[in-house]
Design an enzyme around this catalytic site. Structure first.
Site, PDB file in Angstrom:
ATOM      1  N   HIS A 296       7.322 -68.813  -5.464  1.00  0.00           N
ATOM      2  CA  HIS A 296       6.090 -69.617  -5.497  1.00  0.00           C
ATOM      3  C   HIS A 296       4.862 -68.730  -5.655  1.00  0.00           C
ATOM      4  O   HIS A 296       3.897 -69.096  -6.341  1.00  0.00           O
ATOM      5  CB  HIS A 296       5.965 -70.448  -4.218  1.00  0.00           C
ATOM      6  CG  HIS A 296       6.743 -71.720  -4.235  1.00  0.00           C
ATOM      7  ND1 HIS A 296       6.872 -72.549  -3.141  1.00  0.00           N
ATOM      8  CD2 HIS A 296       7.439 -72.326  -5.227  1.00  0.00           C
ATOM      9  CE1 HIS A 296       7.601 -73.597  -3.448  1.00  0.00           C
ATOM     10  NE2 HIS A 296       7.959 -73.477  -4.708  1.00  0.00           N
TER      11      HIS A 296
ATOM     12  N   HIS B  73      12.274 -68.828  -3.266  1.00  0.00           N
ATOM     13  CA  HIS B  73      11.039 -69.606  -3.397  1.00  0.00           C
ATOM     14  C   HIS B  73       9.832 -68.964  -2.731  1.00  0.00           C
ATOM     15  O   HIS B  73       8.712 -69.131  -3.215  1.00  0.00           O
ATOM     16  CB  HIS B  73      11.238 -71.018  -2.828  1.00  0.00           C
ATOM     17  CG  HIS B  73      12.018 -71.916  -3.717  1.00  0.00           C
ATOM     18  ND1 HIS B  73      13.327 -71.649  -4.082  1.00  0.00           N
ATOM     19  CD2 HIS B  73      11.691 -73.082  -4.333  1.00  0.00           C
ATOM     20  CE1 HIS B  73      13.765 -72.626  -4.878  1.00  0.00           C
ATOM     21  NE2 HIS B  73      12.793 -73.490  -5.039  1.00  0.00           N
TER      22      HIS B  73
ATOM     23  N   HIS C 186       8.529 -72.884 -13.051  1.00  0.00           N
ATOM     24  CA  HIS C 186       9.039 -72.848 -11.682  1.00  0.00           C
ATOM     25  C   HIS C 186      10.412 -72.190 -11.617  1.00  0.00           C
ATOM     26  O   HIS C 186      10.659 -71.325 -10.758  1.00  0.00           O
ATOM     27  CB  HIS C 186       9.112 -74.265 -11.114  1.00  0.00           C
ATOM     28  CG  HIS C 186       9.725 -74.322  -9.747  1.00  0.00           C
ATOM     29  ND1 HIS C 186       9.064 -73.903  -8.623  1.00  0.00           N
ATOM     30  CD2 HIS C 186      10.963 -74.730  -9.335  1.00  0.00           C
ATOM     31  CE1 HIS C 186       9.855 -74.057  -7.565  1.00  0.00           C
ATOM     32  NE2 HIS C 186      11.015 -74.557  -7.968  1.00  0.00           N
TER      33      HIS C 186
ATOM     34  N   GLU D  11      14.097 -80.303   6.904  1.00  0.00           N
ATOM     35  CA  GLU D  11      13.986 -78.849   6.773  1.00  0.00           C
ATOM     36  C   GLU D  11      13.675 -78.163   8.098  1.00  0.00           C
ATOM     37  O   GLU D  11      12.836 -77.272   8.178  1.00  0.00           O
ATOM     38  CB  GLU D  11      12.927 -78.487   5.727  1.00  0.00           C
ATOM     39  CG  GLU D  11      13.137 -77.125   5.083  1.00  0.00           C
ATOM     40  CD  GLU D  11      12.190 -76.869   3.937  1.00  0.00           C
ATOM     41  OE1 GLU D  11      11.173 -76.212   4.149  1.00  0.00           O
ATOM     42  OE2 GLU D  11      12.467 -77.347   2.818  1.00  0.00           O
TER      43      GLU D  11
ATOM     44  N   LYS E  11      11.623 -84.670  -1.018  1.00  0.00           N
ATOM     45  CA  LYS E  11      10.409 -83.862  -0.900  1.00  0.00           C
ATOM     46  C   LYS E  11       9.397 -84.325  -1.950  1.00  0.00           C
ATOM     47  O   LYS E  11       9.697 -84.344  -3.150  1.00  0.00           O
ATOM     48  CB  LYS E  11      10.714 -82.388  -1.112  1.00  0.00           C
ATOM     49  CG  LYS E  11      11.145 -81.633   0.118  1.00  0.00           C
ATOM     50  CD  LYS E  11      11.196 -80.139  -0.190  1.00  0.00           C
ATOM     51  CE  LYS E  11      11.476 -79.315   1.020  1.00  0.00           C
ATOM     52  NZ  LYS E  11      11.482 -77.871   0.713  1.00  0.00           N
TER      53      LYS E  11
ATOM     54  N   GLU F  39      17.139 -72.728 -10.877  1.00  0.00           N
ATOM     55  CA  GLU F  39      17.559 -73.492  -9.701  1.00  0.00           C
ATOM     56  C   GLU F  39      19.073 -73.712  -9.694  1.00  0.00           C
ATOM     57  O   GLU F  39      19.698 -73.784  -8.630  1.00  0.00           O
ATOM     58  CB  GLU F  39      16.833 -74.843  -9.653  1.00  0.00           C
ATOM     59  CG  GLU F  39      15.351 -74.752  -9.337  1.00  0.00           C
ATOM     60  CD  GLU F  39      15.065 -74.553  -7.847  1.00  0.00           C
ATOM     61  OE1 GLU F  39      16.018 -74.412  -7.064  1.00  0.00           O
ATOM     62  OE2 GLU F  39      13.879 -74.533  -7.476  1.00  0.00           O
TER      63      GLU F  39
ATOM     64  N   LYS G  86      23.156 -79.999  -3.008  1.00  0.00           N
ATOM     65  CA  LYS G  86      21.903 -80.370  -2.351  1.00  0.00           C
ATOM     66  C   LYS G  86      22.127 -81.529  -1.388  1.00  0.00           C
ATOM     67  O   LYS G  86      21.572 -81.540  -0.281  1.00  0.00           O
ATOM     68  CB  LYS G  86      20.829 -80.723  -3.384  1.00  0.00           C
ATOM     69  CG  LYS G  86      19.480 -80.982  -2.718  1.00  0.00           C
ATOM     70  CD  LYS G  86      18.314 -80.787  -3.617  1.00  0.00           C
ATOM     71  CE  LYS G  86      17.015 -80.797  -2.812  1.00  0.00           C
ATOM     72  NZ  LYS G  86      15.817 -80.732  -3.657  1.00  0.00           N
TER      73      LYS G  86
ATOM     74  N   ASN H 171      15.460 -72.864  -0.090  1.00  0.00           N
ATOM     75  CA  ASN H 171      14.257 -72.120  -0.479  1.00  0.00           C
ATOM     76  C   ASN H 171      14.562 -70.697  -0.926  1.00  0.00           C
ATOM     77  O   ASN H 171      13.639 -69.895  -1.103  1.00  0.00           O
ATOM     78  CB  ASN H 171      13.260 -72.084   0.685  1.00  0.00           C
ATOM     79  CG  ASN H 171      12.687 -73.444   0.999  1.00  0.00           C
ATOM     80  OD1 ASN H 171      12.445 -74.242   0.096  1.00  0.00           O
ATOM     81  ND2 ASN H 171      12.480 -73.716   2.272  1.00  0.00           N
TER      82      ASN H 171
ATOM     83  N   ARG I 295      18.398 -76.841   5.783  1.00  0.00           N
ATOM     84  CA  ARG I 295      17.772 -77.124   4.487  1.00  0.00           C
ATOM     85  C   ARG I 295      16.903 -75.972   3.990  1.00  0.00           C
ATOM     86  O   ARG I 295      16.618 -75.866   2.791  1.00  0.00           O
ATOM     87  CB  ARG I 295      16.954 -78.423   4.556  1.00  0.00           C
ATOM     88  CG  ARG I 295      16.411 -78.854   3.193  1.00  0.00           C
ATOM     89  CD  ARG I 295      15.839 -80.247   3.194  1.00  0.00           C
ATOM     90  NE  ARG I 295      15.293 -80.577   1.872  1.00  0.00           N
ATOM     91  CZ  ARG I 295      14.915 -81.797   1.493  1.00  0.00           C
ATOM     92  NH1 ARG I 295      15.016 -82.813   2.328  1.00  0.00           N
ATOM     93  NH2 ARG I 295      14.438 -81.984   0.289  1.00  0.00           N
TER      94      ARG I 295
ATOM     95  N   ARG J 242       1.767 -97.656   2.992  1.00  0.00           N
ATOM     96  CA  ARG J 242       2.583 -96.901   3.949  1.00  0.00           C
ATOM     97  C   ARG J 242       4.053 -96.831   3.531  1.00  0.00           C
ATOM     98  O   ARG J 242       4.919 -96.596   4.362  1.00  0.00           O
ATOM     99  CB  ARG J 242       2.457 -97.462   5.365  1.00  0.00           C
ATOM    100  CG  ARG J 242       1.024 -97.425   5.913  1.00  0.00           C
ATOM    101  CD  ARG J 242       1.003 -97.808   7.382  1.00  0.00           C
ATOM    102  NE  ARG J 242      -0.352 -97.745   7.906  1.00  0.00           N
ATOM    103  CZ  ARG J 242      -1.198 -98.764   7.916  1.00  0.00           C
ATOM    104  NH1 ARG J 242      -0.823 -99.944   7.431  1.00  0.00           N
ATOM    105  NH2 ARG J 242      -2.417 -98.624   8.418  1.00  0.00           N
TER     106      ARG J 242
END
Length: 363
Positions: free
Chosen positions: A254, A250, A266, A239, A145, A187, A229, A247, A243, A123
């Site tokens: 994506h 993206h 990417h 997010e 993330k 990026e 960032k 994206n 945040r 955990r």
């Protein structure tokens, strides 16, 4: 060259991002100070492990850690639940406790895999990110993330789990191929578009993928990207609002990446996605045409793709399975000006229209 330290302070954890030359040899000492614990497991992929895993392991051992190593096959196609399962079994076999440390050494895929394994094992145990690609240094190693891909799409199973430390050695970029380095620049350009017009102009005037680009200047660019960032993630760790601007490019990017069966990198996919959404935004009247032209020109100057030839139905299908979809709507980040963007919630029909407006429009 001096070492820079960017301090991240999210609600769940505060940590340092250490950026410099030769700092990979300090991973053990820095991990000891940040994490403590008796044992560490280094996770890396088959491309990066031969280059850096031993150096990191030796540094950890010198700092007093009992150290093990797990290597998984390189490539986005292995960012899967099956690979994650193998890594978790390896952590258990290594008898790591919750007081111990997972050290992810590699690019974005490794950071995701190591970070998610650390989030799930017992955990949650401590995670140190050691990014070795530009993309990982400026983006994926910071912010917590972590995810794996499912058949339905990219990064659909994961968790927000902040690392305890990030160590980015600029010297590691020397082992990247020019193509991989350039791919990561997508990026970097994105951060300028969404948050820093001065950085954007700096990147346009002096492309960082030029063969003779100054390493000291590159470190400065990396640090500025991390700061951008950090400033976003500190305000919105999970997010829910701000945040989402990270994206930009993206949602379509994506889809382009998945439609290429991940043959297109990417960063290149995000670059194309940025250009597509910028063109569509200009045609919708959401931003001046000059803004879209500036974004396309910057991407083109880096040798990155500014469009896609993928079928629009295919792009739409992949995009609506993205995690940014909310029922019958999808969140899309659109440019207003260089350095300023906003999130728009569109119906699926409106989003499909954007794809038609922005993608596959250039000869």
């Amino acid at each position: 060259m001096s070492t820079d330290v960017v301090k991240v302070s999210t609600p769940s954890r505060a940590y340092d991002v250490v950026v410099g030359q030769g700092v990979i040899d300090e991973v053990g000492e820095l991990t000891r100070k940040a994490c403590g614990g008796p044992a560490a497991c280094v996770i890396s992929d088959s491309n990066v492990a031969p280059l850096y895993a031993n150096a990191v392991a030796e540094s950890l051992q010198a700092a007093g850690y009992r150290t093990t190593l797990q290597v998984f096959p390189a490539g986005e196609q292995h960012k899967r639940l099956s690979t994650l399962s193998d890594l978790l079994e390896g952590l258990a076999q290594s008898e790591l406790s919750r007081d111990d440390v997972v050290v992810a050494v590699g690019g974005g895929v490794t950071g995701d895999m190591g970070g998610l394994a650390g989030a799930l094992y017992l955990r949650g145990c401590k995670v140190v990110q050691v990014p070795t690609s530009l993309l990982a240094m400026v983006d994926s190693s910071v912010g917590g993330k972590t995810a794996v891909d499912l058949e339905a799409g990219k990064n659909l199973a994961g968790a927000f789990f902040q690392p305890s430390l990030v160590v980015a050695d600029v010297d590691c970029l020397d082992t990247l191929t020019p193509a991989l380095f350039t791919d990561s620049c997508g990026e970097v350009i994105k951060h300028g578009v969404i948050r820093d017009a001065e950085l954007f102009q700096r990147l346009v005037r002096h492309p960082i993928n030029a063969p003779d680009f100054d390493p000291a200047e590159l470190q400065s660019v990396i640090v500025r990207n991390v700061e951008i960032k950090r400033d976003v993630v500190d305000q919105d760790e999970r997010e829910r609002g701000l945040r989402q601007i990270l994206n930009f490019g993206h949602t379509i990017g994506h889809a382009i990446e998945a439609a290429s069966d991940f043959r297109l990198g990417h960063g290149s996919s995000v670059a194309a996605g940025m250009c597509c959404i910028a063109r569509a935004s200009a045609r919708m009247g959401w931003c001046p045409a000059q803004v879209a032209d500036d974004i396309v020109s910057a991407v083109e100057a880096y040798g990155l793709p500014t469009d896609t030839t993928e079928d629009h139905d295919t792009l739409f299908s992949y995009a609506v399975h993205d995690k940014k979809r909310h029922g019958t709507t999808v969140n899309v980040v659109v440019p207003l000006a260089i350095g300023s963007v906003e999130v728009r919630r569109l119906s699926l029909d409106e989003f499909r229209h954007l794809i038609d407006l922005g993608c596959g429009t250039q000869a």
